[in-house]
Structures are given as structure tokens and as C-alpha cells.
Design a protein around this motif. Structure first.
Motif, PDB file in Angstrom:
ATOM      1  N   ASN A   2       0.878  -1.201  -0.006  1.00  9.64           N
ATOM      2  CA  ASN A   2      -0.065   0.029   0.156  1.00  9.64           C
ATOM      3  C   ASN A   2       0.865   1.345  -0.008  1.00  9.64           C
ATOM      4  O   ASN A   2       0.453   2.180  -0.557  1.00  9.64           O
ATOM      5  N   GLU A   3       2.049   1.293   0.776  1.00  4.96           N
ATOM      6  CA  GLU A   3       2.813   2.524   0.706  1.00  4.96           C
ATOM      7  C   GLU A   3       3.491   2.488  -0.763  1.00  4.96           C
ATOM      8  O   GLU A   3       3.600   3.713  -1.103  1.00  4.96           O
ATOM      9  N   LEU A   6       0.955   4.364  -2.815  1.00  9.50           N
ATOM     10  CA  LEU A   6       0.631   5.411  -2.516  1.00  9.50           C
ATOM     11  C   LEU A   6       1.784   6.532  -3.020  1.00  9.50           C
ATOM     12  O   LEU A   6       1.535   7.634  -3.589  1.00  9.50           O
ATOM     13  N   SER A   9       1.263   6.863  -6.825  1.00  7.58           N
ATOM     14  CA  SER A   9       0.167   7.603  -7.094  1.00  7.58           C
ATOM     15  C   SER A   9       0.193   9.185  -6.821  1.00  7.58           C
ATOM     16  O   SER A   9      -0.404  10.235  -7.276  1.00  7.58           O
TER      17      SER A   9
END
Length: 85
Positions: A2-3, A6, A9
Motif C-alpha cells: 500500500n505504501e 501511495l 500515485s
């Protein structure tokens, strides 16, 4: 994971340095390179046609590493001989 998503993005792809930064991160993360290995890469060590890069690592050992299609696609549209400003 997830990091990493992120981080990816947060990159502005509308600018040349954003595309460069994404290609750097894709290569670092996707190939598992150390930063020193990435910054010492030479154009002659990029074998995008077969999907590999040749990296010189610790102890001056060379190894072939598969490179992901996303990193290849991002990098292939760049002028690798001219630094981004």
C-alpha cells in the motif's frame, strides 16, 4: 504494498521529471536494486529487448536482472542521454 502504491500515485505524470521518477521507482522496486546500483547503470547495460538489465553490485559482481514491462515502457520513451532538468 500500500505504501508503494501511495508513493506511485503521488507522482505527477504530466511532467518529464514525474515520468523519470516513476521509472526510477519502478526499476528500484521491481528489480530489487540498491540505489548505488541504479545510479551506476550504463545505457550499454540496458537490454530492454529481452527484458533484462546488467547490474554491478557489491564486490564488483555483475548479475542479470529481469526488468518489468512497466519500467521498460516508461524508460523507452525517455531520452536517456540527456538529464532531466
Amino acid at each position: 504494498v500500500n505504501e508503494i502504491d501511495l508513493l506511485f500515485s503521488a507522482i505527477d505524470h504530466s511532467k518529464a521529471d514525474g515520468v523519470r521518477n516513476r521509472a526510477i521507482l519502478e526499476t528500484l522496486y521491481g528489480c530489487g536494486l540498491r540505489v548505488t546500483e541504479l545510479v551506476s547503470l550504463k545505457i550499454s547495460n540496458l537490454y530492454f529487448d529481452v527484458g533484462f538489465i546488467k547490474v554491478t553490485g557489491k564486490g564488483n559482481k555483475e548479475r542479470l536482472i529481469p526488468i518489468g514491462s512497466e519500467a521498460v515502457n516508461l524508460t523507452s520513451g525517455m531520452d536517456l542521454k540527456t538529464p532531466c532538468s
